[in-house]
Design an enzyme around this catalytic site. Structure first.
Site, PDB file in Angstrom:
ATOM      1  N   ARG A  95      39.526  -6.025   3.212  1.00  0.00           N
ATOM      2  CA  ARG A  95      38.436  -6.435   4.102  1.00  0.00           C
ATOM      3  C   ARG A  95      37.803  -7.773   3.749  1.00  0.00           C
ATOM      4  O   ARG A  95      37.042  -8.320   4.538  1.00  0.00           O
ATOM      5  CB  ARG A  95      37.357  -5.329   4.106  1.00  0.00           C
ATOM      6  CG  ARG A  95      37.806  -4.077   4.845  1.00  0.00           C
ATOM      7  CD  ARG A  95      36.816  -2.947   4.682  1.00  0.00           C
ATOM      8  NE  ARG A  95      36.817  -2.424   3.319  1.00  0.00           N
ATOM      9  CZ  ARG A  95      35.962  -1.511   2.873  1.00  0.00           C
ATOM     10  NH1 ARG A  95      35.032  -1.036   3.680  1.00  0.00           N
ATOM     11  NH2 ARG A  95      36.041  -1.078   1.632  1.00  0.00           N
ATOM     12  N   ARG A 121      43.131  -4.622  -4.725  1.00  0.00           N
ATOM     13  CA  ARG A 121      42.569  -4.706  -3.369  1.00  0.00           C
ATOM     14  C   ARG A 121      42.514  -6.152  -2.881  1.00  0.00           C
ATOM     15  O   ARG A 121      41.593  -6.546  -2.172  1.00  0.00           O
ATOM     16  CB  ARG A 121      41.174  -4.073  -3.300  1.00  0.00           C
ATOM     17  CG  ARG A 121      41.181  -2.562  -3.489  1.00  0.00           C
ATOM     18  CD  ARG A 121      39.812  -1.961  -3.172  1.00  0.00           C
ATOM     19  NE  ARG A 121      39.739  -0.591  -3.611  1.00  0.00           N
ATOM     20  CZ  ARG A 121      38.649  -0.002  -4.091  1.00  0.00           C
ATOM     21  NH1 ARG A 121      37.536  -0.689  -4.203  1.00  0.00           N
ATOM     22  NH2 ARG A 121      38.663   1.257  -4.457  1.00  0.00           N
ATOM     23  N   ASP A 178      47.535   3.409   0.624  1.00  0.00           N
ATOM     24  CA  ASP A 178      46.339   4.139   0.228  1.00  0.00           C
ATOM     25  C   ASP A 178      46.769   5.317  -0.638  1.00  0.00           C
ATOM     26  O   ASP A 178      47.893   5.830  -0.494  1.00  0.00           O
ATOM     27  CB  ASP A 178      45.567   4.648   1.446  1.00  0.00           C
ATOM     28  CG  ASP A 178      44.221   5.243   1.050  1.00  0.00           C
ATOM     29  OD1 ASP A 178      43.240   4.477   0.952  1.00  0.00           O
ATOM     30  OD2 ASP A 178      44.151   6.476   0.817  1.00  0.00           O
ATOM     31  N   TYR A 204      40.836  14.976  -4.702  1.00  0.00           N
ATOM     32  CA  TYR A 204      40.568  14.886  -3.261  1.00  0.00           C
ATOM     33  C   TYR A 204      40.879  16.207  -2.568  1.00  0.00           C
ATOM     34  O   TYR A 204      40.125  16.674  -1.707  1.00  0.00           O
ATOM     35  CB  TYR A 204      41.409  13.776  -2.636  1.00  0.00           C
ATOM     36  CG  TYR A 204      40.792  12.402  -2.703  1.00  0.00           C
ATOM     37  CD1 TYR A 204      39.542  12.142  -2.154  1.00  0.00           C
ATOM     38  CD2 TYR A 204      41.470  11.341  -3.292  1.00  0.00           C
ATOM     39  CE1 TYR A 204      38.976  10.888  -2.204  1.00  0.00           C
ATOM     40  CE2 TYR A 204      40.923  10.065  -3.350  1.00  0.00           C
ATOM     41  CZ  TYR A 204      39.662   9.850  -2.801  1.00  0.00           C
ATOM     42  OH  TYR A 204      39.114   8.604  -2.852  1.00  0.00           O
ATOM     43  N   ARG A 255      43.949  -5.620  11.617  1.00  0.00           N
ATOM     44  CA  ARG A 255      43.644  -4.194  11.664  1.00  0.00           C
ATOM     45  C   ARG A 255      42.899  -3.761  12.921  1.00  0.00           C
ATOM     46  O   ARG A 255      42.670  -2.555  13.106  1.00  0.00           O
ATOM     47  CB  ARG A 255      42.789  -3.824  10.441  1.00  0.00           C
ATOM     48  CG  ARG A 255      43.535  -3.487   9.163  1.00  0.00           C
ATOM     49  CD  ARG A 255      44.161  -2.099   9.187  1.00  0.00           C
ATOM     50  NE  ARG A 255      43.284  -1.074   9.687  1.00  0.00           N
ATOM     51  CZ  ARG A 255      42.321  -0.482   8.978  1.00  0.00           C
ATOM     52  NH1 ARG A 255      42.115  -0.809   7.716  1.00  0.00           N
ATOM     53  NH2 ARG A 255      41.563   0.456   9.525  1.00  0.00           N
TER      54      ARG A 255
END
Length: 322
Positions: free
Chosen positions: A9, A5, A54, A132, A18
């Site tokens: 962010r 990652r 992702d 998921y 973004r």
């Protein structure tokens, strides 16, 4: 070294890029995905980029109704829990080169810009994708998924085989477009016992990695909470095993018989600690990793969003100095 990652962010340039773009849309915009992938290489001088994507992108490309809700995570339009549900998934068919084109284009753009810096391809492991789908979204204990694997093993196997082929095709497309290595990321495998992993999950992970077995790339396999599964995760076809922050690397090396290169495992929580504390920890991780046949220095999970980017740059410099 590189950071899981590392593009995200924690970087102000990522947040700026973004603005106004949903996560899955950003992943499937070749130019934007490439730019985001390159940002941490420019800023931190890490030794590799990992393609910005992702875990659920291949599900989206296959035609699954999925969206990433801010503050929640991936959410499915409907859960997949019966043989009929799985049959409808399988009717969507395999991932085609046409469907994968945005990914291939993004990788090609990135490789051209990186020059001598390698790009790592990224995909989610079949169990995490299946979890998921069965849960319908994020879950703390993945109870529905673990129930399905025992209550209806035939349906579970059909689901994980489908997930393996979808994520395997996704991984293969990245390698064919120029990625130099791959990482299969199993976010939720830590919820499993070794017996369940070996019987109900390992075959699908091996199937996913088989999609790149004929290509000249090393394969990293990483999961969180998987200290008891390391050897089984290697044995599905991985060349390198990622270790989370819970297990010291010298112990991970012992459990793997001293024959497997390791990746890891700086504790992400310590990125916010005073520098002397973090520096001592990084030095300890590198020292423990030195007993393995090879060591890719990394975190024991992903970069927290609130991390000061200058700390990541400083850690990279420290590791390179060591």
């Amino acid at each position: 070294m590189w950071f899981m990652r590392q593009a995200g962010r924690s970087l102000p340039e990522y947040r700026e890029a973004r603005v106004g773009t949903a996560m899955l849309d950003a992943c499937l915009d070749p130019a934007l995905a490439s730019e985001i992938t390159l940002q941490p290489v420019r800023r931190h001088d890490v030794d590799a980029a990992i393609f910005f994507s992702d875990i659920v992108v291949p599900l989206k490309l296959a035609g699954v109704d999925v969206e990433i809700k801010p503050g929640v995570g991936p959410v499915m339009g409907s859960a997949v829990r019966t043989a009929d549900d799985v049959a409808r998934l399988r009717d969507l068919g395999p991932l085609t080169p046409e469907a994968l084109q945005p990914v291939s284009d993004g990788v090609a753009l990135t490789v051209a810009a990186l020059g001598q810096t390698p790009l790592i391809g990224f995909a989610g492991a079949p169990f995490t994708l299946a979890a998921y789908l069965v849960e319908g979204g994020p879950s703390r204990d993945h109870l529905a998924a673990r129930t399905l694997m025992h209550a209806d093993p035939q349906t579970w196997t059909a689901l994980t085989q489908w997930a393996a082929d979808v994520t395997g095709a996704f991984l293969r497309a990245q390698v064919l477009a120029g990625a130099s290595a791959t990482q299969l990321f199993d976010s939720w495998a830590g919820s499993l016992s070794l017996a369940d992993y070996t019987a109900h999950v390992a075959p699908a992970s091996a199937r996913a990695l088989s999609h790149v077995a004929d290509l000249d790339v090393k394969k990293v396999h990483f999961g969180t909470g998987t200290s008891e599964l390391l050897a089984a995760m290697r044995d599905v076809g991985a060349d390198v095993v990622g270790v989370d922050y819970r297990l010291p690397l010298d112990e991970a090396n012992r459990r793997l018989g001293g024959t497997t290169p390791l990746q890891g495992n700086i504790d992400p929580a310590l990125l916010a600690a005073p520098w002397p504390v973090l520096e001592a920890h990084v030095r300890d991780v590198v020292a423990r990793g030195s007993v393995a046949p090879g060591h890719v220095v990394n975190l024991g999970h992903g970069v927290p969003p609130e991390t000061d980017p200058t700390v990541l740059t400083r850690v990279t410099q420290l590791v390179h100095e060591i």
